[in-house]
Motif scaffolding. Structure first.
Motif, PDB file in Angstrom:
ATOM      1  N   THR A   1       0.843  -1.183   0.000  1.00 32.53           N
ATOM      2  CA  THR A   1       0.000   0.000   0.000  1.00 32.53           C
ATOM      3  C   THR A   1       0.876   1.230   0.000  1.00 32.53           C
ATOM      4  O   THR A   1       1.633   1.453   0.925  1.00 32.53           O
ATOM      5  CB  THR A   1      -0.906   0.018   1.240  1.00 32.53           C
ATOM      6  OG1 THR A   1      -1.661  -1.178   1.276  1.00 32.53           O
ATOM      7  CG2 THR A   1      -1.836   1.198   1.226  1.00 32.53           C
ATOM      8  N   ASP A   2       0.779   2.021  -1.033  1.00 32.19           N
ATOM      9  CA  ASP A   2       1.514   3.282  -1.105  1.00 32.19           C
ATOM     10  C   ASP A   2       0.534   4.375  -1.476  1.00 32.19           C
ATOM     11  O   ASP A   2      -0.329   4.174  -2.312  1.00 32.19           O
ATOM     12  CB  ASP A   2       2.599   3.249  -2.182  1.00 32.19           C
ATOM     13  CG  ASP A   2       3.931   2.755  -1.641  1.00 32.19           C
ATOM     14  OD1 ASP A   2       4.857   2.662  -2.443  1.00 32.19           O
ATOM     15  OD2 ASP A   2       4.036   2.476  -0.445  1.00 32.19           O
ATOM     16  N   SER A   3       0.680   5.528  -0.884  1.00 27.46           N
ATOM     17  CA  SER A   3      -0.140   6.677  -1.217  1.00 27.46           C
ATOM     18  C   SER A   3       0.747   7.898  -1.193  1.00 27.46           C
ATOM     19  O   SER A   3       1.087   8.397  -0.135  1.00 27.46           O
ATOM     20  CB  SER A   3      -1.284   6.834  -0.222  1.00 27.46           C
ATOM     21  OG  SER A   3      -2.020   7.994  -0.516  1.00 27.46           O
ATOM     22  N   VAL A   4       1.150   8.354  -2.336  1.00 24.38           N
ATOM     23  CA  VAL A   4       2.052   9.487  -2.435  1.00 24.38           C
ATOM     24  C   VAL A   4       1.252  10.753  -2.689  1.00 24.38           C
ATOM     25  O   VAL A   4       0.336  10.766  -3.494  1.00 24.38           O
ATOM     26  CB  VAL A   4       3.075   9.269  -3.574  1.00 24.38           C
ATOM     27  CG1 VAL A   4       4.014  10.445  -3.698  1.00 24.38           C
ATOM     28  CG2 VAL A   4       3.851   7.985  -3.343  1.00 24.38           C
ATOM     29  N   VAL A   5       1.584  11.815  -1.985  1.00 26.96           N
ATOM     30  CA  VAL A   5       0.997  13.116  -2.252  1.00 26.96           C
ATOM     31  C   VAL A   5       1.834  13.738  -3.356  1.00 26.96           C
ATOM     32  O   VAL A   5       2.899  14.281  -3.111  1.00 26.96           O
ATOM     33  CB  VAL A   5       0.994  14.002  -0.983  1.00 26.96           C
ATOM     34  CG1 VAL A   5       0.396  15.357  -1.288  1.00 26.96           C
ATOM     35  CG2 VAL A   5       0.230  13.322   0.125  1.00 26.96           C
ATOM     36  N   PHE A   6       1.392  13.586  -4.601  1.00 27.39           N
ATOM     37  CA  PHE A   6       2.184  14.017  -5.737  1.00 27.39           C
ATOM     38  C   PHE A   6       2.248  15.527  -5.886  1.00 27.39           C
ATOM     39  O   PHE A   6       3.296  16.074  -6.158  1.00 27.39           O
ATOM     40  CB  PHE A   6       1.630  13.418  -7.030  1.00 27.39           C
ATOM     41  CG  PHE A   6       1.889  11.956  -7.146  1.00 27.39           C
ATOM     42  CD1 PHE A   6       3.144  11.475  -7.459  1.00 27.39           C
ATOM     43  CD2 PHE A   6       0.868  11.050  -6.938  1.00 27.39           C
ATOM     44  CE1 PHE A   6       3.390  10.123  -7.570  1.00 27.39           C
ATOM     45  CE2 PHE A   6       1.102   9.695  -7.041  1.00 27.39           C
ATOM     46  CZ  PHE A   6       2.360   9.236  -7.353  1.00 27.39           C
TER      47      PHE A   6
ATOM     48  N   VAL B   1      -5.213  13.485   3.906  1.00 22.77           N
ATOM     49  CA  VAL B   1      -3.930  12.916   4.306  1.00 22.77           C
ATOM     50  C   VAL B   1      -3.732  11.639   3.498  1.00 22.77           C
ATOM     51  O   VAL B   1      -4.694  11.025   3.037  1.00 22.77           O
ATOM     52  CB  VAL B   1      -3.869  12.637   5.824  1.00 22.77           C
ATOM     53  CG1 VAL B   1      -4.016  13.919   6.607  1.00 22.77           C
ATOM     54  CG2 VAL B   1      -4.898  11.626   6.248  1.00 22.77           C
ATOM     55  N   PRO B   2      -2.489  11.228   3.281  1.00 22.57           N
ATOM     56  CA  PRO B   2      -2.242   9.995   2.532  1.00 22.57           C
ATOM     57  C   PRO B   2      -2.928   8.801   3.207  1.00 22.57           C
ATOM     58  O   PRO B   2      -3.044   8.746   4.423  1.00 22.57           O
ATOM     59  CB  PRO B   2      -0.724   9.844   2.590  1.00 22.57           C
ATOM     60  CG  PRO B   2      -0.205  11.215   2.858  1.00 22.57           C
ATOM     61  CD  PRO B   2      -1.251  11.874   3.704  1.00 22.57           C
ATOM     62  N   VAL B   3      -3.363   7.873   2.386  1.00 26.19           N
ATOM     63  CA  VAL B   3      -4.078   6.701   2.870  1.00 26.19           C
ATOM     64  C   VAL B   3      -3.135   5.510   2.909  1.00 26.19           C
ATOM     65  O   VAL B   3      -2.324   5.317   2.005  1.00 26.19           O
ATOM     66  CB  VAL B   3      -5.283   6.401   1.952  1.00 26.19           C
ATOM     67  CG1 VAL B   3      -5.988   5.127   2.381  1.00 26.19           C
ATOM     68  CG2 VAL B   3      -6.248   7.575   1.950  1.00 26.19           C
ATOM     69  N   GLY B   4      -3.250   4.718   3.954  1.00 26.18           N
ATOM     70  CA  GLY B   4      -2.445   3.514   4.078  1.00 26.18           C
ATOM     71  C   GLY B   4      -3.153   2.495   4.938  1.00 26.18           C
ATOM     72  O   GLY B   4      -4.311   2.666   5.303  1.00 26.18           O
ATOM     73  N   ALA B   5      -2.440   1.448   5.291  1.00 30.31           N
ATOM     74  CA  ALA B   5      -2.985   0.372   6.113  1.00 30.31           C
ATOM     75  C   ALA B   5      -2.428   0.465   7.534  1.00 30.31           C
ATOM     76  O   ALA B   5      -1.421   1.134   7.779  1.00 30.31           O
ATOM     77  CB  ALA B   5      -2.624  -0.980   5.493  1.00 30.31           C
TER      78      ALA B   5
ATOM     79  N   LEU C   1       4.309   6.438   7.949  1.00 30.23           N
ATOM     80  CA  LEU C   1       3.836   7.731   7.455  1.00 30.23           C
ATOM     81  C   LEU C   1       5.010   8.684   7.534  1.00 30.23           C
ATOM     82  O   LEU C   1       5.460   9.044   8.625  1.00 30.23           O
ATOM     83  CB  LEU C   1       2.670   8.260   8.284  1.00 30.23           C
ATOM     84  CG  LEU C   1       2.178   9.670   7.912  1.00 30.23           C
ATOM     85  CD1 LEU C   1       1.641   9.706   6.485  1.00 30.23           C
ATOM     86  CD2 LEU C   1       1.123  10.138   8.891  1.00 30.23           C
ATOM     87  N   TYR C   2       5.525   9.069   6.384  1.00 25.14           N
ATOM     88  CA  TYR C   2       6.618  10.029   6.320  1.00 25.14           C
ATOM     89  C   TYR C   2       6.021  11.416   6.500  1.00 25.14           C
ATOM     90  O   TYR C   2       5.081  11.793   5.791  1.00 25.14           O
ATOM     91  CB  TYR C   2       7.347   9.911   4.983  1.00 25.14           C
ATOM     92  CG  TYR C   2       8.031   8.586   4.825  1.00 25.14           C
ATOM     93  CD1 TYR C   2       9.284   8.355   5.392  1.00 25.14           C
ATOM     94  CD2 TYR C   2       7.430   7.539   4.121  1.00 25.14           C
ATOM     95  CE1 TYR C   2       9.916   7.133   5.263  1.00 25.14           C
ATOM     96  CE2 TYR C   2       8.056   6.312   3.985  1.00 25.14           C
ATOM     97  CZ  TYR C   2       9.303   6.116   4.563  1.00 25.14           C
ATOM     98  OH  TYR C   2       9.925   4.902   4.445  1.00 25.14           O
TER      99      TYR C   2
ATOM    100  N   TYR D   1      -0.639   4.799  12.074  1.00 23.05           N
ATOM    101  CA  TYR D   1       0.606   4.739  11.305  1.00 23.05           C
ATOM    102  C   TYR D   1       1.806   4.816  12.241  1.00 23.05           C
ATOM    103  O   TYR D   1       1.725   5.363  13.343  1.00 23.05           O
ATOM    104  CB  TYR D   1       0.708   5.915  10.323  1.00 23.05           C
ATOM    105  CG  TYR D   1      -0.358   5.957   9.273  1.00 23.05           C
ATOM    106  CD1 TYR D   1      -0.584   4.879   8.430  1.00 23.05           C
ATOM    107  CD2 TYR D   1      -1.134   7.093   9.105  1.00 23.05           C
ATOM    108  CE1 TYR D   1      -1.566   4.926   7.461  1.00 23.05           C
ATOM    109  CE2 TYR D   1      -2.117   7.153   8.129  1.00 23.05           C
ATOM    110  CZ  TYR D   1      -2.328   6.064   7.320  1.00 23.05           C
ATOM    111  OH  TYR D   1      -3.290   6.112   6.351  1.00 23.05           O
ATOM    112  N   ASN D   2       2.929   4.326  11.784  1.00 24.54           N
ATOM    113  CA  ASN D   2       4.216   4.536  12.446  1.00 24.54           C
ATOM    114  C   ASN D   2       4.825   5.782  11.817  1.00 24.54           C
ATOM    115  O   ASN D   2       5.089   5.809  10.607  1.00 24.54           O
ATOM    116  CB  ASN D   2       5.131   3.328  12.219  1.00 24.54           C
ATOM    117  CG  ASN D   2       4.681   2.145  13.030  1.00 24.54           C
ATOM    118  OD1 ASN D   2       4.708   2.187  14.245  1.00 24.54           O
ATOM    119  ND2 ASN D   2       4.250   1.082  12.354  1.00 24.54           N
TER     120      ASN D   2
END
Length: 175
Positions: free
Chosen positions: A2-7, A61-65, A70-71, A38-39
């Motif tokens: 799962t990746d979600s980049v804020v482009f 905010v970016p979506v993940g599992a 979370l950077y 998130y970590n």
């Protein structure tokens, strides 16, 4: 994976958390901004080229599992005594040529201190190159402790990434 980049933009979100401990208040603030599972991986505050910053808090905010990384860049301040203030803020400048920018994050016990610290840091970071940057802009958020610990949190989430990631030794379809 799962990746979600804020482009094209990095949101700047803010929340006040409350809890029976400072850590619980920090977690409550993260949950409020939908980042509580998130970590967090704290970044060194460089805005990538071609990326805008959305200070409205309305960009998603970016979506993940659960458990993903979370950077992000963030500022947090806690207050545990009645009447004590907690203020956090993120400021930024962006290059006029679109080749990125810089974030700074500060915390303190007054809004005025955090605002001035942000402005001073950004002035120093662009010293000698002021004509190459727009801004500064900033988001500052705070609260007063009224009995239980509070946490003021301002966060700029860049992207999420799977905790596991992909390794060269993973067989196809196993990630």
């Amino acid at each position: 994976m799962t990746d979600s980049v804020v482009f094209d933009q990095i949101p700047v979100v803010r929340a006040i958390g409350r809890g029976t401990t400072s850590l619980a208040a920090f977690h409550d603030a993260l949950v409020t901004m939908e980042c509580g599972f998130y970590n967090l991986v704290r970044l060194s505050s460089v805005i990538p080229p071609g990326t805008a910053v959305d200070p409205s808090g309305k960009a998603p905010v970016p979506v993940g599992a659960w458990g993903d990384k979370l950077y992000c860049v963030y500022a947090e301040q806690h207050a545990t005594q009645v009447g004590e203030e907690a203020w956090a803020g993120i400021g930024w400048v962006q290059r006029r040529d679109g080749k990125g920018g810089l974030f700074v994050e500060h915390e303190g016990t007054s809004e005025a201190f955090v605002r001035e610290a942000i402005k001073a840091s950004l002035r120093d970071l662009v010293k000698g190159h002021e004509d190459e940057f727009d801004g500064p802009d900033f988001v500052v958020h705070g609260a007063v402790c009224d009995g239980e610990p509070v946490c003021a949190l301002v966060l700029a989430p860049y992207e999420t990434a799977s905790w596991r990631g992909i390794r060269a030794t993973d067989p196809p379809g196993m990630n």
